[in-house]
Design a protein around this motif. Structure first.
Motif, PDB file in Angstrom:
ATOM      1  N   ALA A 177       0.757  -1.332   0.219  1.00 46.79           N
ATOM      2  CA  ALA A 177       0.010   0.006   0.097  1.00 46.79           C
ATOM      3  C   ALA A 177       0.821   1.334   0.116  1.00 46.79           C
ATOM      4  N   GLY A 178       2.217   1.359  -0.274  1.00 44.85           N
ATOM      5  CA  GLY A 178       2.993   2.372   0.118  1.00 44.85           C
ATOM      6  C   GLY A 178       3.339   2.718   1.366  1.00 44.85           C
ATOM      7  N   LEU A 179       3.292   1.872   2.139  1.00 47.84           N
ATOM      8  CA  LEU A 179       3.706   2.582   3.697  1.00 47.84           C
ATOM      9  C   LEU A 179       4.700   1.423   4.106  1.00 47.84           C
ATOM     10  N   GLU A 180       5.521   2.116   4.956  1.00 48.95           N
ATOM     11  CA  GLU A 180       6.950   1.264   5.461  1.00 48.95           C
ATOM     12  C   GLU A 180       6.602   1.041   7.052  1.00 48.95           C
ATOM     13  N   LEU A 181       6.895  -0.157   7.387  1.00 47.76           N
ATOM     14  CA  LEU A 181       6.692  -0.252   8.868  1.00 47.76           C
ATOM     15  C   LEU A 181       7.835   0.093   9.415  1.00 47.76           C
ATOM     16  N   GLU A 182       7.685   0.717  10.446  1.00 50.84           N
ATOM     17  CA  GLU A 182       8.908   1.262  11.179  1.00 50.84           C
ATOM     18  C   GLU A 182       9.130   0.858  12.740  1.00 50.84           C
ATOM     19  N   ARG A 183       8.124   0.474  13.329  1.00 51.69           N
ATOM     20  CA  ARG A 183       8.359  -0.274  14.628  1.00 51.69           C
ATOM     21  C   ARG A 183       6.934  -1.096  14.818  1.00 51.69           C
ATOM     22  N   TYR A 184       7.263  -2.015  15.652  1.00 48.82           N
ATOM     23  CA  TYR A 184       6.204  -3.057  16.169  1.00 48.82           C
ATOM     24  C   TYR A 184       6.266  -3.388  17.403  1.00 48.82           C
ATOM     25  N   HIS A 185       5.441  -4.136  18.227  1.00 50.05           N
ATOM     26  CA  HIS A 185       5.400  -4.509  19.645  1.00 50.05           C
ATOM     27  C   HIS A 185       4.398  -5.593  19.930  1.00 50.05           C
ATOM     28  N   TYR A 186       4.596  -6.629  20.112  1.00 47.74           N
ATOM     29  CA  TYR A 186       3.358  -7.631  20.477  1.00 47.74           C
ATOM     30  C   TYR A 186       3.260  -7.279  22.100  1.00 47.74           C
ATOM     31  N   ILE A 187       1.988  -7.514  22.415  1.00 46.91           N
ATOM     32  CA  ILE A 187       1.585  -7.582  23.751  1.00 46.91           C
ATOM     33  C   ILE A 187       0.698  -8.791  24.263  1.00 46.91           C
ATOM     34  N   LEU A 188       0.663  -9.078  25.415  1.00 46.43           N
ATOM     35  CA  LEU A 188      -0.173 -10.259  25.888  1.00 46.43           C
ATOM     36  C   LEU A 188       0.544 -11.683  25.124  1.00 46.43           C
ATOM     37  N   THR A 189       1.740 -11.660  25.598  1.00 47.28           N
ATOM     38  CA  THR A 189       2.578 -12.711  24.988  1.00 47.28           C
ATOM     39  C   THR A 189       2.961 -13.990  25.687  1.00 47.28           C
ATOM     40  N   THR A 190       2.630 -14.047  27.176  1.00 41.06           N
ATOM     41  CA  THR A 190       2.913 -15.096  27.900  1.00 41.06           C
ATOM     42  C   THR A 190       1.921 -15.887  28.372  1.00 41.06           C
ATOM     43  N   PRO A 191       2.134 -17.290  28.725  1.00 40.65           N
ATOM     44  CA  PRO A 191       1.231 -18.123  28.889  1.00 40.65           C
ATOM     45  C   PRO A 191       0.040 -17.595  30.121  1.00 40.65           C
ATOM     46  N   ILE A 192       0.601 -16.681  30.919  1.00 39.76           N
ATOM     47  CA  ILE A 192      -0.167 -16.297  31.980  1.00 39.76           C
ATOM     48  C   ILE A 192      -1.229 -15.244  31.418  1.00 39.76           C
ATOM     49  N   THR A 193      -0.806 -14.527  30.420  1.00 38.47           N
ATOM     50  CA  THR A 193      -1.678 -13.585  29.915  1.00 38.47           C
ATOM     51  C   THR A 193      -2.874 -14.421  29.153  1.00 38.47           C
ATOM     52  N   LEU A 194      -2.190 -15.175  28.418  1.00 33.04           N
ATOM     53  CA  LEU A 194      -3.119 -16.028  27.698  1.00 33.04           C
ATOM     54  C   LEU A 194      -4.258 -16.586  28.300  1.00 33.04           C
ATOM     55  N   ALA A 195      -3.971 -17.299  29.779  1.00 35.48           N
ATOM     56  CA  ALA A 195      -4.792 -17.913  30.509  1.00 35.48           C
ATOM     57  C   ALA A 195      -5.920 -16.894  31.018  1.00 35.48           C
ATOM     58  N   LEU A 196      -5.532 -15.521  31.248  1.00 35.81           N
ATOM     59  CA  LEU A 196      -6.412 -14.483  31.698  1.00 35.81           C
ATOM     60  C   LEU A 196      -7.413 -14.261  30.327  1.00 35.81           C
ATOM     61  N   ALA A 197      -6.774 -14.264  29.046  1.00 31.44           N
ATOM     62  CA  ALA A 197      -7.506 -13.947  27.892  1.00 31.44           C
ATOM     63  C   ALA A 197      -8.607 -15.010  27.811  1.00 31.44           C
ATOM     64  N   ARG A 198      -8.243 -16.407  28.006  1.00 29.91           N
ATOM     65  CA  ARG A 198      -9.043 -17.344  27.788  1.00 29.91           C
ATOM     66  C   ARG A 198     -10.488 -17.408  28.818  1.00 29.91           C
ATOM     67  N   LEU A 199     -10.024 -16.797  30.134  1.00 36.15           N
ATOM     68  CA  LEU A 199     -11.205 -16.453  30.835  1.00 36.15           C
ATOM     69  C   LEU A 199     -12.194 -15.364  30.535  1.00 36.15           C
ATOM     70  N   SER A 200     -11.544 -14.364  29.890  1.00 39.97           N
ATOM     71  CA  SER A 200     -12.222 -13.115  29.205  1.00 39.97           C
ATOM     72  C   SER A 200     -13.147 -13.590  27.963  1.00 39.97           C
ATOM     73  N   PRO A 239       9.398 -11.381  22.112  1.00 46.13           N
ATOM     74  CA  PRO A 239       9.315 -10.594  21.224  1.00 46.13           C
ATOM     75  C   PRO A 239       8.625 -10.548  19.874  1.00 46.13           C
ATOM     76  N   ASP A 240       8.352 -11.978  19.704  1.00 45.50           N
ATOM     77  CA  ASP A 240       8.033 -12.490  18.527  1.00 45.50           C
ATOM     78  C   ASP A 240       6.504 -13.042  18.112  1.00 45.50           C
ATOM     79  N   SER A 241       5.734 -13.042  19.329  1.00 47.10           N
ATOM     80  CA  SER A 241       4.539 -13.691  19.210  1.00 47.10           C
ATOM     81  C   SER A 241       3.550 -12.855  20.448  1.00 47.10           C
ATOM     82  N   GLY A 242       2.281 -12.859  20.174  1.00 46.90           N
ATOM     83  CA  GLY A 242       1.378 -12.412  21.150  1.00 46.90           C
ATOM     84  C   GLY A 242       0.004 -12.414  20.764  1.00 46.90           C
ATOM     85  N   LEU A 243      -1.078 -11.947  21.476  1.00 51.52           N
ATOM     86  CA  LEU A 243      -2.308 -11.911  21.316  1.00 51.52           C
ATOM     87  C   LEU A 243      -2.675 -10.853  20.286  1.00 51.52           C
TER      88      LEU A 243
END
Length: 252
Positions: A177-200, A239-243
């Motif tokens: 689309a003519g856009l250049e990625l400059e930075r990124y950040h994954y959040i909710l990356t751990t098994p613990i936060t995944l467990a909380l997400a599953r509850l939600s 750093p390389d995966s997350g919800l």
């Protein structure tokens, strides 16, 4: 991560709860920090919902234009957040009706995954951005190794999600689309936060009759759950995966 899809809880309640749900707090605060709105800037909010974040952006002196296709949410935005620095339009982002080079920045909180044709949306973003303009967005990823195929498919149905994004997938789409990625950040990356997400997710699947329990569950996740999630992310963030994937890109 979007929480206003096809759940059993009324949309108005979902959107109110989502503003302080542990899944959204880091996502939205990080994107707003990256956005760094300045006085006089024109900022487009794609999928603005009830305008809650537009009011915060406008308080920094920027002019915010919000677009959405949900009439009830737009009506709430107009009623609660319309000001001399905010404006709202019923508009499909796949057919953005603004002139070229209209905006300095674009922001979108976990909306891109719901479009049928997100490539067209990004092409429009490029068109309406001024030279050197930037887009700040978040998207459902569910790239955690522990997330199952069945959970991804259930998530698609629950929240009307069409696509999940990894950083490589998003980088490719932005580039086309003519856009250049400059930075990124994954959040909710751990098994613990995944467990909380599953509850939600289980809370979001409750029938309307149990809406009070849903609200209580969100309140607990927004307080105790947030503390647990923050602790887990601080000590074992991947750093390389997350919800959810956050990204900033520049118009080339």
């Amino acid at each position: 991560m979007n929480t206003s899809g096809t759940t059993n809880t009324p949309v108005s309640m979902m959107e109110t709860l989502a503003h302080w749900h542990f899944r959204r707090i880091e996502e939205c605060s990080t994107l707003l920090q990256w956005l760094d709105p300045r006085p006089g800037e024109r900022i487009l909010d794609i999928g603005c919902g009830d305008g809650y974040y537009d009011a915060r952006i406008a308080s920094r002196g920027a002019h915010v234009v919000g677009v959405d296709i949900h009439e009830k949410r737009l009506a709430k935005a107009q009623r609660k957040h319309r000001s001399e620095r905010t404006d709202y339009h019923y508009m499909d982002a796949e057919e953005l009706g603004f002139e070229p080079a209209t905006f300095d920045k674009v922001i979108s909180f976990c909306v891109i995954e719901h479009f049928q044709n997100e490539d067209r949306v990004l092409e429009h973003v490029n068109r309406v951005l001024r030279p050197g303009g930037r887009i700040f967005l978040s998207a459902d990823s569910l790239s955690n190794p522990e997330v199952t195929h069945e959970e991804r498919e259930a998530h698609r149905k629950r929240y009307a999600v069409n696509n999940f994004y990894t950083v490589d997938h998003l980088r490719e789409k932005l580039a086309r689309a003519g856009l250049e990625l400059e930075r990124y950040h994954y959040i909710l990356t751990t098994p613990i936060t995944l467990a909380l997400a599953r509850l939600s997710w289980k809370l979001d699947d409750l029938p309307p009759l149990l809406a009070p329990l849903h609200g209580l569950g969100y309140a607990v996740l927004g307080t105790v759950g947030k503390v647990i999630a923050d602790f887990a992310e601080d000590h074992a963030r991947r750093p390389d995966s997350g919800l959810t994937l956050l990204a900033e890109a520049r118009k080339i």
